[in-house]
Design a protein around this motif. Structure first.
Motif, PDB file in Angstrom:
ATOM      1  N   THR A   1       0.761  -1.273   0.012  1.00  0.00           N
ATOM      2  CA  THR A   1      -0.100  -0.078  -0.212  1.00  0.00           C
ATOM      3  C   THR A   1       0.847   1.229  -0.128  1.00  0.00           C
ATOM      4  O   THR A   1       1.979   1.204   0.605  1.00  0.00           O
ATOM      5  CB  THR A   1      -0.909  -0.027   1.441  1.00  0.00           C
ATOM      6  OG1 THR A   1      -0.222  -0.094   2.374  1.00  0.00           O
ATOM      7  CG2 THR A   1      -1.964  -1.269   1.146  1.00  0.00           C
TER       8      THR A   1
ATOM      9  N   VAL B   1      -4.315  -0.552  -7.923  1.00  0.00           N
ATOM     10  CA  VAL B   1      -5.230  -0.132  -7.545  1.00  0.00           C
ATOM     11  C   VAL B   1      -5.331   1.433  -7.209  1.00  0.00           C
ATOM     12  O   VAL B   1      -4.543   1.791  -6.297  1.00  0.00           O
ATOM     13  CB  VAL B   1      -5.821  -0.814  -6.440  1.00  0.00           C
ATOM     14  CG1 VAL B   1      -7.277  -0.252  -5.899  1.00  0.00           C
ATOM     15  CG2 VAL B   1      -5.860  -2.182  -6.661  1.00  0.00           C
TER      16      VAL B   1
ATOM     17  N   ASP C   1      -1.397  -0.887  -4.091  1.00  0.00           N
ATOM     18  CA  ASP C   1      -2.875   0.188  -3.862  1.00  0.00           C
ATOM     19  C   ASP C   1      -2.219   1.272  -3.421  1.00  0.00           C
ATOM     20  O   ASP C   1      -1.677   1.518  -2.347  1.00  0.00           O
ATOM     21  CB  ASP C   1      -3.499  -0.864  -2.968  1.00  0.00           C
ATOM     22  CG  ASP C   1      -5.087  -0.136  -2.543  1.00  0.00           C
ATOM     23  OD1 ASP C   1      -5.249   0.775  -2.849  1.00  0.00           O
ATOM     24  OD2 ASP C   1      -5.951  -1.124  -2.263  1.00  0.00           O
TER      25      ASP C   1
END
Length: 987
Positions: A518, A677, A707
């Motif tokens: 992330t 993402v 992400d």
């Protein structure tokens, strides 16, 4: 070692059960012809006994060579058409039609067919020496009328060996040149078995042989659990194999109604245990309870739902009750997956050898074709839900029962199309009778207009002639209440479960959360406008976030990270064929990302990378319209049509696919390895989107997600309810609709007399004047609505929307038989449509804010761990979801955004807004941009870039020193700014 600890004891136990309870005879290995891989005498004995007259004719043709000719003909037919086809259809020789086995009939009406089935000869033979080259032996082989159909290698942990040893034995010691192992021609399935686990394959290919788990799951088939098998205190942990799968009736059923050959990928399909189990349990339950019940099947992605649906469709189509009466007239498969059509057609043809059993009502056909297929009693019909509203009044059910299989069932099943599907197929006479008894009145005393009202009520709740079978990996709360089974504690669960956890542990799918990184984005916004207007806080916040996500600097930084990750990691996966998907927040994001990626790839000189984009409709960006087909081109400049996109992406021509909503569900591309993402994902949408990565294939050992938006905690929370069993803790109370109606009454916007007149007109027979009458009935409520304060208007609209949504769901679950409430529901739906939409304040901050700093920082990397526990979803609740609108000054909103997303910035993080301002002072460059002269603009830009940068050197010396010392960085920033500046100055 004691004899009872050896492998031999294991063999004896299996043989003893099959011979004493499984319908087998003990076989003699000496009767086996190694060269032909047949027990020829048993096969001939069976044929002579069951088809004596045919055999006598055969002998008159071939005389003393009859037996030899029969075996030769059998071998030739098997070679040409495959053993499975010969077992099912038999073969002909000189006009004589022979069968080499008989299958169990659907009913017991025809005693002769039952007797023929009972004359099949099944042998269980141990230590079968199979090779003409050596004395190698298989631990156990099962024969059907002298034909070997199942082989088993057994291992015993007490001797230090497991099923893995058996698998290696199959891979490396079982030569495919031995006739018994010829794919499609002899043994149909091979099992590697130990005391605790079972694995199977249908094709021995040496070291490339792929064995699948054939286990029940740690808590038994259909229940929540992981890999392996449940504890069996009374016997072997793997006893289910010979007790419930290999016993005569079940094995014959599998060969007859489950196994099939997939020509397109040269695979023989033998059902996995959970597939066999779910179909068996569903058939048994329908046989016991009859039609009228709903079933929810929660099977993970990668569980083989297409095959499960094909088998269930075929079996339900032939299902008879205890009186040998057919239970369902038609099986209707509701799906949007085109792959199911060809798969069902091909699979079922192999079972029935009859064309036209499956009728597909696809995009090329009309709704009337669906009507005709149902009315003519087609056995299996594939269609989409959307076709039912067109023809529901024209379907003739004639008291027939229907099975409806819903592929990927979700809350769409609670809409108008779903209700009309029920109305089309439902046994309304039965419900009418129930209604009459409830009201204690005769039908002829009911006013004419109420006929339509009562007809509407008959589509509510469950109907005794409709059985729904709903398949999904991610059941929502509505799906659970509509199709799930109510438990004693009031919760709702699926009828059968094959969990995500079990699928991952059995390696049927990959764990998409295992490699998850992330990023946190930090930025600082400054106010660029002189004024400081008051703006609705929530809308301004969204606009600022959108401004940041679409900012060229933001897109450029994320693009560089994605492309470089793809080139350094992804493209080396799956033998150099791995692909990536970029999930974006909107269609505009997708278009902007495409241009930025192509610009970056070209600027870096990468020749081995190309990108496609997928979105629906048209996107207008900078006064130019873009469509998917306009943007997607082959290297030769040819347009890639929408229907060709999946195939093009699968080819070696393209590596990355940018998507906006499209392809986030129902897209199967095994080469997809990495997902980037840049969109908020929650609940079911997160699971469905990320699950695009989980498909397995040879050479694919892992996946990766990067992400930019969601945290690891967000994703864990989204996946947890669907990791094992998904449970609805408490159902929605049907009486909540009365509370909602009472709240609406308090607004004093409508009167009961107006509702009555509206219902009378809506359900009446005067269709010519209906629209005018309905309009007149709604007008008084609209006038009263306009007299209310804005806050009260908003509140009423919100409560009205909630009532319509929840009532629509409630009537799918149970019958209310409340005429007054149904009248109000119809009135409320039309009132909602007529209410003013309201002039929502639009917020455009394009020229009011500026991105001053921007920074991306990796915040986590590694596995997201899910708990081995049941997940709960909340029930549908009433009440308004309306939030009070707040306003704040633009500067205050910016401060809050900076406080949330800000951090310690360096000059290197600063977006080059200062340089852009300097360029804007150059009159020649501004004129070149406004006139659209790109070549002149490019010339002036490149000529002035270094001078303008040097002028800012003293203010940002650290940043510009690093810029001028790194050629790649300088080129990157120059290229990035050129397009941005051109578009800004052109305005």
């Amino acid at each position: 070692m004691e004899d009872f600890l050896k492998e031999r004891a294991f063999e004896e136990a299996i043989e003893e059960y099959l011979v004493n309870y499984g319908g087998y005879k003990k076989g003699n290995a000496k009767d086996f012809n190694r060269e032909l891989a047949l027990d020829t005498q048993t096969l001939l004995t069976f044929v002579k006994k069951t088809q004596l007259k045919k055999w006598e004719r055969y002998v008159t043709i071939y005389e003393s060579d009859a037996e030899k000719q029969f075996i030769n003909r059998f071998n030739k037919e098997v070679k040409n058409n495959g053993l499975l086809t010969v077992l099912r259809k038999g073969f002909k020789d000189r006009g004589i039609d022979f069968r080499v086995c008989y299958f169990k009939p659907e009913t017991s009406i025809n005693e002769e067919t039952v007797q023929l089935y009972n004359q099949n000869i099944l042998h269980c033979t141990r230590q079968l020496h199979y090779s003409v080259l050596n004395e190698n032996s298989i631990d156990m082989v099962l024969f059907l009328n002298g034909i070997p159909i199942v082989s088993m290698e057994l291992k015993c942990q007490f001797t230090g060996q497991t099923a893995m040893n058996a698998i290696n034995q199959y891979k490396f010691d079982r030569a495919s040149r031995d006739t018994i192992f010829e794919f499609k021609h002899r043994v149909l399935v091979h099992f590697a078995i130990d005391l605790y686990e079972v694995y199977m394959t249908t094709h021995l290919q040496g070291s490339n042989t792929y064995f699948l788990p054939f286990n029940q799951g740690s808590n038994g088939a259909g229940n929540v659990g992981g890999k392996g098998n449940p504890h069996n205190e009374l016997g072997y942990q793997t006893a289910y194999l010979w007790e419930t799968v290999l016993c005569k009736d079940r094995l014959m059923e599998i060969i007859h109604k489950y196994m099939h050959y997939q020509k397109e990928n040269d695979r023989m399909i033998f059902p996995r245990y959970h597939q066999l189990d779910v179909v068996t349990k569903l058939l048994a339950d329908v046989k016991e309870h009859g039609p009228g019940k709903n079933y929810l099947i929660q099977h993970s992605a990668g569980s083989g739902k297409s095959n499960s649906i094909a088998w269930l469709s075929h079996r339900l189509a032939g299902l008879h009750d205890v009186h040998d009466e057919k239970i369902f007239q038609s099986i209707i498969v509701v799906t949007d997956r085109k792959v199911l059509d060809s798969q069902l057609q091909d699979t079922i043809y192999q079972f029935d050898h009859v064309l036209g059993v499956v009728e597909c009502i696809d995009d090329k056909k009309r709704a009337v074709d669906l009507r005709d297929a149902i009315n003519s009693g087609k056995r299996i019909i594939i269609t989409t839900l959307q076709k039912f509203p067109v023809i529901y009044n024209e379907i003739q059910t004639n008291g027939n029962n229907f099975a409806i299989i819903v592929d990927e069932a979700h809350s769409s099943q609670t809409g108008e199309a779903a209700k009309k599907l029920k109305k089309a197929l439902g046994n309304t006479e039965e419900v009418l009778e129930e209604y009459r008894q409830l009201e204690n009145e005769l039908e002829e005393n009911t006013p004419d207009y109420e006929d339509k009202l009562v007809e509407e009520l008959t589509s509510h709740g469950t109907l005794s002639n409709l059985s729904f079978f709903a398949f999904t990996a991610t059941p929502k709360e509505k799906t659970l209440q509509l199709f799930g089974e109510k438990q004693e504690d009031g919760s709702y669960r699926a009828f059968h479960i094959y969990s995500m956890r079990q699928a991952i542990e059995e390696h049927f799918i990959l764990d998409v959360l295992k490699n998850y990184a992330t990023y946190q984005r930090y930025y600082k916004i400054v106010k660029a406008a002189a004024d400081d207007p008051d703006i609705e806080t929530s809308k301004a916040t969204k606009q600022i976030a959108r401004y940041e996500s679409l900012h060229p600097h933001s897109l450029a930084q994320k693009t560089a990270i994605m492309v470089e990750h793809f080139r350094s990691v992804t493209q080396h996966k799956i033998g150099g064929r791995a692909k990536a998907m970029i999930v974006t927040a909107s269609r505009l994001h997708a278009v902007r990302y495409l241009f930025e990626m192509r610009r970056y790839i070209e600027s870096q000189g990468y020749k081995d990378l190309d990108v496609l984009v997928a979105f629906s409709g048209t996107v207008n960006d900078h006064e130019e319209d873009w469509t998917e087909e306009k943007l997607n081109k082959t290297k030769n400049g040819e347009t890639i049509k929408e229907s060709q996109l999946k195939e093009e992406f699968h080819s070696d021509n393209f590596n990355m696919l940018i998507v906006a909503e499209k392809y986030q569900t129902g897209f199967d591309e095994p080469l997809l390895h990495t997902m980037f993402v840049d969109k908020k994902l929650t609940s079911v949408k997160a699971v469905q989107t990320l699950s695009r990565l989980n498909r397995t294939m040879k050479g694919k050992t892992d996946t990766f997600v990067l992400d930019f938006v969601n945290t690891a905690e967000d994703i864990q929370a989204a996946f947890q309810p669907y990791y094992e069993a998904t449970v609805l803790e408490q159902e929605t109370d049907p009486n909540v609709i009365y509370d909602l109606k009472s709240t609406l009454d308090d607004f004093q916007i409508y009167q009961q007399s107006e509702i009555e007149r509206f219902a009378s007109s809506f359900y009446g027979k005067d269709e010519k004047n209906a629209q005018a009458l309905l309009t007149a009935c709604i007008k008084p409520a609209l006038d009263r609505y306009e007299m209310k304060a804005n806050e009260e208007k908003e509140s009423f609209k919100s409560e009205l929307s909630t009532f319509i949504r929840i009532y629509s769901f409630i009537i799918q679950v149970c019958r209310m038989f409340d005429k007054d409430m149904q009248k109000f529901f119809i009135y409320a739906k039309f009132l909602q449509k007529c209410l003013p939409k309201g002039e929502s304040e639009t917020v455009d901050l394009t020229d009011k804010v500026m991105l001053e700093f921007y920074k991306l920082e990796k915040t986590s990397e590694g596995s997201i761990i899910l708990e081995n526990s049941e997940g709960y979803v909340a029930n549908i609740k009433g009440g308004s979801g309306r939030k009070e609108k707040k306003k704040d000054s633009l500067s205050a909103i910016i401060d809050k955004m900076n406080e949330r997303f800000g951090t310690q910035f360096t000059e290197q993080d600063k977006v080059l807004e200062q340089m852009k301002a300097d360029f804007a002072k150059n009159e020649k460059m501004v004129n070149a941009a406004k006139s659209g002269d790109r070549s002149l603009f490019k010339h002036l830009y490149e000529k002035n870039f270094i001078d303008i940068a040097m002028n800012r050197y003293e203010q940002n010396d650290q940043f510009f020193t690093s810029l001028f010392s790194d050629e790649a960085k300088l080129a990157f920033i120059m290229n990035m700014m050129q397009e941005v500046l051109y578009k800004d100055l052109k305005k």
